[in-house]
Scaffold this motif. Structure first.
Motif, PDB file in Angstrom:
ATOM      1  N   PRO A 148       0.846  -1.216   0.000  1.00  8.52           N
ATOM      2  CA  PRO A 148       0.000   0.000   0.000  1.00  8.52           C
ATOM      3  C   PRO A 148       0.875   1.259   0.000  1.00  8.52           C
ATOM      4  O   PRO A 148       1.623   1.496   0.930  1.00  8.52           O
ATOM      5  CB  PRO A 148      -0.776  -0.135   1.297  1.00  8.52           C
ATOM      6  CG  PRO A 148       0.056  -0.999   2.178  1.00  8.52           C
ATOM      7  CD  PRO A 148       0.895  -1.855   1.311  1.00  8.52           C
ATOM      8  N   LEU A 149       0.778   2.068  -1.046  1.00  8.74           N
ATOM      9  CA  LEU A 149       1.569   3.295  -1.144  1.00  8.74           C
ATOM     10  C   LEU A 149       0.814   4.465  -0.509  1.00  8.74           C
ATOM     11  O   LEU A 149      -0.419   4.488  -0.526  1.00  8.74           O
ATOM     12  CB  LEU A 149       1.855   3.632  -2.613  1.00  8.74           C
ATOM     13  CG  LEU A 149       2.770   2.667  -3.354  1.00  8.74           C
ATOM     14  CD1 LEU A 149       2.791   3.000  -4.826  1.00  8.74           C
ATOM     15  CD2 LEU A 149       4.175   2.701  -2.785  1.00  8.74           C
ATOM     16  N   PRO A 150       1.554   5.440   0.046  1.00 10.74           N
ATOM     17  CA  PRO A 150       0.841   6.574   0.660  1.00 10.74           C
ATOM     18  C   PRO A 150       0.211   7.466  -0.406  1.00 10.74           C
ATOM     19  O   PRO A 150       0.795   7.717  -1.447  1.00 10.74           O
ATOM     20  CB  PRO A 150       1.968   7.328   1.391  1.00 10.74           C
ATOM     21  CG  PRO A 150       3.211   6.925   0.704  1.00 10.74           C
ATOM     22  CD  PRO A 150       3.013   5.542   0.189  1.00 10.74           C
ATOM     23  N   GLN A 151      -0.968   7.934  -0.138  1.00  6.48           N
ATOM     24  CA  GLN A 151      -1.681   8.806  -1.066  1.00  6.48           C
ATOM     25  C   GLN A 151      -1.447  10.263  -0.675  1.00  6.48           C
ATOM     26  O   GLN A 151      -1.381  10.579   0.519  1.00  6.48           O
ATOM     27  CB  GLN A 151      -3.181   8.507  -1.042  1.00  6.48           C
ATOM     28  CG  GLN A 151      -3.514   7.100  -1.513  1.00  6.48           C
ATOM     29  CD  GLN A 151      -3.112   6.897  -2.958  1.00  6.48           C
ATOM     30  OE1 GLN A 151      -3.368   7.767  -3.797  1.00  6.48           O
ATOM     31  NE2 GLN A 151      -2.488   5.776  -3.252  1.00  6.48           N
ATOM     32  N   PRO A 152      -1.319  11.183  -1.637  1.00  3.15           N
ATOM     33  CA  PRO A 152      -1.133  12.598  -1.269  1.00  3.15           C
ATOM     34  C   PRO A 152      -2.377  13.191  -0.625  1.00  3.15           C
ATOM     35  O   PRO A 152      -3.496  12.800  -0.930  1.00  3.15           O
ATOM     36  CB  PRO A 152      -0.846  13.271  -2.617  1.00  3.15           C
ATOM     37  CG  PRO A 152      -1.420  12.368  -3.634  1.00  3.15           C
ATOM     38  CD  PRO A 152      -1.346  10.986  -3.090  1.00  3.15           C
ATOM     39  N   VAL A 153      -2.118  14.160   0.290  1.00  2.84           N
ATOM     40  CA  VAL A 153      -3.227  14.818   0.988  1.00  2.84           C
ATOM     41  C   VAL A 153      -3.872  15.829   0.039  1.00  2.84           C
ATOM     42  O   VAL A 153      -3.182  16.506  -0.716  1.00  2.84           O
ATOM     43  CB  VAL A 153      -2.690  15.556   2.246  1.00  2.84           C
ATOM     44  CG1 VAL A 153      -3.817  16.255   2.979  1.00  2.84           C
ATOM     45  CG2 VAL A 153      -1.974  14.597   3.154  1.00  2.84           C
ATOM     46  N   LYS A 154      -5.149  15.957   0.099  1.00  5.67           N
ATOM     47  CA  LYS A 154      -5.850  16.924  -0.762  1.00  5.67           C
ATOM     48  C   LYS A 154      -5.503  18.344  -0.313  1.00  5.67           C
ATOM     49  O   LYS A 154      -5.322  18.587   0.874  1.00  5.67           O
ATOM     50  CB  LYS A 154      -7.360  16.709  -0.667  1.00  5.67           C
ATOM     51  CG  LYS A 154      -7.834  15.484  -1.383  1.00  5.67           C
ATOM     52  CD  LYS A 154      -9.341  15.298  -1.260  1.00  5.67           C
ATOM     53  CE  LYS A 154      -9.724  13.934  -1.814  1.00  5.67           C
ATOM     54  NZ  LYS A 154     -11.044  13.521  -1.386  1.00  5.67           N
ATOM     55  N   PRO A 155      -5.422  19.274  -1.243  1.00  5.05           N
ATOM     56  CA  PRO A 155      -5.025  20.652  -0.862  1.00  5.05           C
ATOM     57  C   PRO A 155      -5.944  21.271   0.182  1.00  5.05           C
ATOM     58  O   PRO A 155      -5.511  22.051   1.011  1.00  5.05           O
ATOM     59  CB  PRO A 155      -5.102  21.430  -2.175  1.00  5.05           C
ATOM     60  CG  PRO A 155      -5.193  20.419  -3.249  1.00  5.05           C
ATOM     61  CD  PRO A 155      -5.637  19.132  -2.673  1.00  5.05           C
TER      62      PRO A 155
END
Lengths: 291, 103
Positions: free
Chosen positions: A97-104
């Protein structure tokens, strides 16, 4: 027969098997005569028992001589970063599981220092530039007459206040143009011109003072009261200061001087005696015009 | 270097020289001022006495602004009768004697 294909292969297939077995015999010349005999298959005229299966030969794809390569030469066909296709083949970390970017919108707010020096480049912290009406709310420039009363320290500081104000105005003009915020350049221009006029007046006063000093030094060389050599006091008055009489040189003269708004009364101060010395000092200490 | 086509002919000759014109040996500065001297080996030594520094004093508690209230009209005639006016050395000297004569 019931199953002719499997049990009775074609002559071509039989020949292939013979060819394959004969090459095997050539590759291993160290084998004994007996083992070589054993390696020959049954379908050869002088063959012994070996693999009777014909499936490998049948399954082998028939290659036409001189046929072109029909493989897909592009191993990365269809992979796109922009379209986020991912890789064609599964990679070693595909299941991790790769980390997902946080929404702005969910990012934490940026912390800023309210005392940062760069805030001084802006007229208004909430909006980038001031609206034109607010920009036009300024007075007139200082006149040279008014600035002549000021000390060197005051003039020096006022100069840098003007420089900072010009920086603010320039930043506002630049931002207004860059972000297309609208009108306001004309008012900014007028404000900048007023600031520049003040700066010009400051320079004028300082230059004037310097020239007056130069001329005064020349005059002092011929003054008997002044000694510029460096040994002994520079100024030795020939008349002693008279005792201060209460009421003279403190109240009346000061009031008169203030009304005239006179920096230095020429007629009285050409020859310094006690009364003019006192009046001169009191006139110097009067307050400058307020903004 | 060669000028563009629009400047070919006599037009270029009438324009003022720039730093890019002429053969070697032609120097034209850009109003930055002199801050040192060239060495005989082709280098440059900075003379720090010539380098300009800008001193900004502390503006803590300084209330003056670049502007003056428009209601306050400028007052003229402070040096009435004095032809030399603010540059009169006698006035300067007299003031000095009264303010700074005695240390």
């Amino acid at each position: 027969m019931a199953t002719p294909g499997a049990l009775r292969p074609s002559m071509g297939a039989a020949l292939q098997i013979c060819r394959a077995s004969s090459t095997r015999g050539i590759i291993a010349p160290t084998r004994t005569v007996t083992s070589r005999a054993a390696a020959r298959p049954a379908f050869c005229p002088s063959a012994q028992a070996a693999s009777l299966s014909t499936t490998p030969a049948l399954l082998r794809r028939h290659k036409y001589i001189g046929a072109r390569v029909t493989r897909d030469n592009n191993k990365k066909r269809g992979e796109s970063v922009l379209r986020r296709t991912g890789t064609r083949w599964r990679l070693s970390m595909s299941d991790e599981p790769l980390p997902q970017p946080v929404k702005p919108e969910e990012l934490p707010p940026i912390e800023t220092d309210p005392d940062h020096g760069l805030w001084q480049f802006f007229q208004n912290r909430n909006s980038i530039a001031n609206p034109p009406l607010k920009d036009a709310e300024h007075g007139r420039a200082w006149t040279v007459e008014e600035l002549r009363y000021k000390s060197w320290e005051d003039l020096h500081k006022l100069w840098w206040v003007c420089v900072k104000e010009q920086n603010r105005i320039a930043t506002a003009m630049w931002e207004r143009q860059n972000r297309q915020l609208g009108y306001g350049d004309a008012e900014s221009d007028t404000r900048r011109k007023t600031v520049k006029a003040t700066q010009k007046a400051i320079k004028h006063v300082l230059t004037e003072r310097f020239y007056a000093w130069e001329d005064a030094v020349e005059l002092a060389k011929s003054d008997p009261e002044i000694d510029l050599s460096g040994d002994g006091p520079a100024f030795t008055p020939k008349e002693y200061l008279e005792e201060e009489v209460p009421g003279l040189g403190s109240g009346e003269e000061v009031a008169r001087e203030e009304v005239k708004a006179n920096g230095s009364d020429v007629a009285t101060s050409s020859t310094p005696d006690s009364s003019t010395l006192l009046s001169a000092t009191s006139s110097e200490q009067k307050t400058a015009p307020t903004i | 270097m060669q000028p563009t086509r629009i400047l070919q002919g006599m037009r270029y000759r009438k324009m003022p020289l720039t730093t890019k014109d002429m053969n070697k040996g032609f120097y034209k500065g850009n109003r930055t001022g002199n801050v040192g001297r060239h060495t005989k080996y082709g280098g440059f030594t900075v003379e720090w006495a010539k380098v300009r520094t800008y001193v900004c004093p502390s503006l803590e508690g300084f209330t003056l602004t670049p502007f003056v209230n428009t209601e306050k009209k400028p007052v003229w005639g402070a040096f009435k009768g004095d032809t030399k006016g603010p540059r009169n050395p006698e006035t300067y000297l007299a003031r000095w004697k009264s303010e700074n004569g005695f240390d």
